[in-house]
Design a protein around this motif. Structure first.
Motif, PDB file in Angstrom:
ATOM      1  N   PHE A  93       0.832  -1.202   0.000  1.00 31.91           N
ATOM      2  CA  PHE A  93       0.000   0.000   0.000  1.00 31.91           C
ATOM      3  C   PHE A  93       0.870   1.257   0.000  1.00 31.91           C
ATOM      4  N   ALA A  94       1.927   1.239   0.812  1.00 30.34           N
ATOM      5  CA  ALA A  94       2.826   2.386   0.865  1.00 30.34           C
ATOM      6  C   ALA A  94       3.536   2.599  -0.480  1.00 30.34           C
ATOM      7  N   LEU A  95       3.936   1.481  -1.095  1.00 30.26           N
ATOM      8  CA  LEU A  95       4.606   1.578  -2.395  1.00 30.26           C
ATOM      9  C   LEU A  95       3.662   2.112  -3.475  1.00 30.26           C
ATOM     10  N   ARG A  96       2.377   1.758  -3.372  1.00 29.84           N
ATOM     11  CA  ARG A  96       1.420   2.271  -4.350  1.00 29.84           C
ATOM     12  C   ARG A  96       1.268   3.786  -4.214  1.00 29.84           C
ATOM     13  N   TYR A  97       1.301   4.288  -2.967  1.00 32.61           N
ATOM     14  CA  TYR A  97       1.277   5.742  -2.781  1.00 32.61           C
ATOM     15  C   TYR A  97       2.505   6.377  -3.427  1.00 32.61           C
ATOM     16  N   ILE A  98       3.672   5.782  -3.188  1.00 34.80           N
ATOM     17  CA  ILE A  98       4.904   6.340  -3.746  1.00 34.80           C
ATOM     18  C   ILE A  98       4.849   6.333  -5.270  1.00 34.80           C
ATOM     19  N   ARG A  99       4.293   5.260  -5.837  1.00 32.67           N
ATOM     20  CA  ARG A  99       4.169   5.201  -7.299  1.00 32.67           C
ATOM     21  C   ARG A  99       3.277   6.321  -7.813  1.00 32.67           C
ATOM     22  N   ALA A 100       2.145   6.552  -7.127  1.00 32.96           N
ATOM     23  CA  ALA A 100       1.233   7.606  -7.550  1.00 32.96           C
ATOM     24  C   ALA A 100       1.893   8.978  -7.432  1.00 32.96           C
ATOM     25  N   SER A 101       2.655   9.175  -6.346  1.00 38.18           N
ATOM     26  CA  SER A 101       3.364  10.440  -6.169  1.00 38.18           C
ATOM     27  C   SER A 101       4.403  10.632  -7.272  1.00 38.18           C
ATOM     28  N   MET A 102       5.076   9.537  -7.628  1.00 41.34           N
ATOM     29  CA  MET A 102       6.048   9.598  -8.714  1.00 41.34           C
ATOM     30  C   MET A 102       5.365   9.985 -10.027  1.00 41.34           C
ATOM     31  N   GLN A 103       4.215   9.371 -10.303  1.00 35.10           N
ATOM     32  CA  GLN A 103       3.499   9.675 -11.537  1.00 35.10           C
ATOM     33  C   GLN A 103       3.073  11.144 -11.582  1.00 35.10           C
ATOM     34  N   ALA A 104       2.637  11.644 -10.426  1.00 33.96           N
ATOM     35  CA  ALA A 104       2.270  13.061 -10.369  1.00 33.96           C
ATOM     36  C   ALA A 104       3.501  13.934 -10.603  1.00 33.96           C
ATOM     37  N   GLY A 105       4.647  13.502 -10.064  1.00 28.90           N
ATOM     38  CA  GLY A 105       5.890  14.245 -10.265  1.00 28.90           C
ATOM     39  C   GLY A 105       6.260  14.351 -11.730  1.00 28.90           C
ATOM     40  N   ILE A 106       6.003  13.275 -12.461  1.00 31.09           N
ATOM     41  CA  ILE A 106       6.276  13.292 -13.901  1.00 31.09           C
ATOM     42  C   ILE A 106       5.363  14.303 -14.599  1.00 31.09           C
ATOM     43  N   GLU A 107       4.090  14.324 -14.172  1.00 33.52           N
ATOM     44  CA  GLU A 107       3.136  15.255 -14.786  1.00 33.52           C
ATOM     45  C   GLU A 107       3.508  16.708 -14.540  1.00 33.52           C
ATOM     46  N   ILE A 108       4.169  16.983 -13.417  1.00 35.83           N
ATOM     47  CA  ILE A 108       4.499  18.379 -13.123  1.00 35.83           C
ATOM     48  C   ILE A 108       5.928  18.745 -13.520  1.00 35.83           C
ATOM     49  N   GLY A 109       6.602  17.820 -14.256  1.00 40.65           N
ATOM     50  CA  GLY A 109       7.840  18.217 -14.895  1.00 40.65           C
ATOM     51  C   GLY A 109       9.098  17.431 -14.612  1.00 40.65           C
ATOM     52  N   PHE A 110       9.082  16.493 -13.646  1.00 47.88           N
ATOM     53  CA  PHE A 110      10.289  15.738 -13.329  1.00 47.88           C
ATOM     54  C   PHE A 110      10.425  14.505 -14.206  1.00 47.88           C
ATOM     55  N   TRP A 163      11.262  10.437 -14.374  1.00 54.65           N
ATOM     56  CA  TRP A 163      10.716   9.476 -13.419  1.00 54.65           C
ATOM     57  C   TRP A 163      11.703   9.131 -12.311  1.00 54.65           C
ATOM     58  N   GLN A 164      13.015   9.086 -12.646  1.00 58.26           N
ATOM     59  CA  GLN A 164      13.997   8.746 -11.604  1.00 58.26           C
ATOM     60  C   GLN A 164      14.041   9.809 -10.510  1.00 58.26           C
ATOM     61  N   THR A 165      14.027  11.075 -10.906  1.00 60.54           N
ATOM     62  CA  THR A 165      14.054  12.153  -9.924  1.00 60.54           C
ATOM     63  C   THR A 165      12.757  12.188  -9.125  1.00 60.54           C
ATOM     64  N   ALA A 166      11.638  11.999  -9.797  1.00 59.68           N
ATOM     65  CA  ALA A 166      10.339  11.986  -9.118  1.00 59.68           C
ATOM     66  C   ALA A 166      10.270  10.858  -8.097  1.00 59.68           C
ATOM     67  N   LEU A 167      10.778   9.685  -8.470  1.00 59.51           N
ATOM     68  CA  LEU A 167      10.770   8.547  -7.556  1.00 59.51           C
ATOM     69  C   LEU A 167      11.669   8.807  -6.358  1.00 59.51           C
ATOM     70  N   SER A 168      12.854   9.350  -6.611  1.00 58.94           N
ATOM     71  CA  SER A 168      13.794   9.624  -5.533  1.00 58.94           C
ATOM     72  C   SER A 168      13.204  10.607  -4.526  1.00 58.94           C
ATOM     73  N   ILE A 169      12.588  11.666  -5.023  1.00 60.53           N
ATOM     74  CA  ILE A 169      11.990  12.666  -4.133  1.00 60.53           C
ATOM     75  C   ILE A 169      10.827  12.067  -3.357  1.00 60.53           C
ATOM     76  N   SER A 170       9.972  11.323  -4.047  1.00 59.19           N
ATOM     77  CA  SER A 170       8.791  10.746  -3.404  1.00 59.19           C
ATOM     78  C   SER A 170       9.171   9.749  -2.322  1.00 59.19           C
ATOM     79  N   ALA A 171      10.117   8.855  -2.629  1.00 61.29           N
ATOM     80  CA  ALA A 171      10.525   7.828  -1.672  1.00 61.29           C
ATOM     81  C   ALA A 171      11.209   8.451  -0.456  1.00 61.29           C
ATOM     82  N   GLN A 172      12.099   9.408  -0.700  1.00 63.14           N
ATOM     83  CA  GLN A 172      12.803  10.056   0.411  1.00 63.14           C
ATOM     84  C   GLN A 172      11.840  10.857   1.278  1.00 63.14           C
ATOM     85  N   THR A 173      10.830  11.472   0.669  1.00 60.69           N
ATOM     86  CA  THR A 173       9.847  12.228   1.434  1.00 60.69           C
ATOM     87  C   THR A 173       9.054  11.315   2.357  1.00 60.69           C
TER      88      THR A 173
END
Length: 258
Positions: A171-188, A190-200
Motif C-alpha cells: 500500500f505504501a509503495l502504491r502511494y509512492i508510485r502515484a506520487s512519482m506519476q504526479a511528479g512526472i506530470e508536473i515536470g520531473f 521518473w527517476q528524480t520523481a521517484l527519488s523525491i517521493s521515496a525520500q519524502t
C-alpha cells in the motif's frame, strides 16, 4: 545464534539478507527446493540447502516462511529431526495452538509477521506467543529487533498485523508510485520523481517514529492558511484518499479471514 529458515522465497530471503547485514555472530541456514535463485546468499556467509533438515539439529531458532498448504508436509519432515527448539512461524492463518499441536510439547511455537523490509533492517515484525513461553520467545523478539521493530501483540490481532505490516508495504509503495506519476506530470523525469517521493515518505516516517506524535500534529507543521498543501490535501480527501486506504485494509483483512 544459529538460525534455520525454511522457505527461500521473498520473505525468507529478506530475513536472511537482513541477518547477514545487521548481525555479525549469527549462523544462518536457508532451504528451498530449487536453490538456483538464492545461491548468491552463500557469498554472504549463509548456508543454502535443498534439504530442510540440513543442520536443523544445531539451530537455536527455526523460522517457517512457507505457504499454508506446505505446513503439514514440511513439519512431518522436520519435526522428527529435532526437539527443544523455538519455531517462529510466519505462515498466515496458522495459529499458535495449531502449530504447537503439530510440533509437540517439547518445542515452542511463536507467531511472527515480518515484511520484506527486513533486508534493510526496517521491518515491522509483529510477534505473538503464549504467556508461559515468554522467556523462550524473547530470543525471537531480540532477533527481529535487529531487523527493525518487533512489537508484541495479542495473537487475535495477527491477521490484522499481516494486513497492516506486510500488505501495508504494498500500500505504501502504491502511494509512492502515484506520487512519482504526479511528479512526472508536473515536470520531473521518473527517476528524480521517484527519488523525491521515496525520500519524502522515508522522512515523514522517521519523524513519526522519532517524535511519537499523531500524524496530524506533523501535518499541521507543513500546512499554512490558504497554502498549497492544505489545498492538495482537501482535493485528495474529496476523492476518497483516506477512506479508500481504510477500505482497502479492511478488505484485505476480510480476504484473510475468508
Amino acid at each position: 545464534m544459529k538460525v534455520h529458515i525454511i522457505g527461500g522465497g521473498n520473505l525468507g530471503v529478506s530475513i536472511a539478507l537482513g541477518l547477514s547485514k545487521f548481525t555479525t555472530e549469527n549462523q544462518i541456514t536457508i532451504t528451498r527446493r530449487n536453490t538456483s535463485s538464492i545461491l548468491y546468499l552463500e557469498k554472504l556467509g549463509t548456508t543454502v540447502s535443498t534439504n530442510n533438515t540440513h543442520l536443523i539439529q544445531e539451530a537455536d531458532i527455526i523460522i517457517l516462511t512457507i505457504k499454508p498448504y506446505q505446513v503439514d508436509t514440511v513439519l512431518s519432515e522436520i519435526v522428527p529431526a529435532f526437539s527443544n527448539k523455538v519455531i517462529a512461524s510466519a505462515v498466515s492463518g496458522l495459529s499458535i495452538e495449531n502449530l504447537q499441536s503439530k510440533i509437540g510439547d517439547s518445542n515452542t511455537a511463536v507467531r511472527i509477521m515480518p515484511n520484506i523490509a527486513a533486508q534493510f533492517g526496517a521491518s515491522a515484525t509483529c510477534i505473538a506467543f503464549q504467556e508461559q513461553n515468554k522467556d523462550k520467545a524473547q530470543v525471537v523478539v531480540s532477533l527481529f529487533q535487529t531487523l527493525g521493530t518487533a512489537p508484541i501483540i495479542d495473537e487475535k490481532l495477527m491477521d490484522a498485523a499481516t494486513v497492516l505490516a506486510a500488505s501495508g508495504t504494498a500500500f505504501a509503495l502504491r502511494y509512492i508510485r502515484a506520487s512519482m506519476q504526479a511528479g512526472i506530470e508536473i515536470g520531473f523525469d521518473w527517476q528524480t520523481a521517484l527519488s523525491i517521493s521515496a525520500q519524502t515518505v522515508k522522512g515523514a516516517a522517521e519523524m513519526l517514529l522519532e517524535e511519537k506524535v499523531h500524524p496530524e500534529q506533523l501535518i499541521d507543521r507543513v500546512t499554512t492558511p490558504q497554502g498549497c498543501t492544505i489545498a492538495g490535501l482537501n482535493e485528495m480527501e474529496m476523492h476518497g484518499f483516506s477512506s479508500s486506504l481504510i477500505r482497502g485494509i479492511k478488505t484485505s483483512l476480510k480476504q484473510i479471514k475468508g
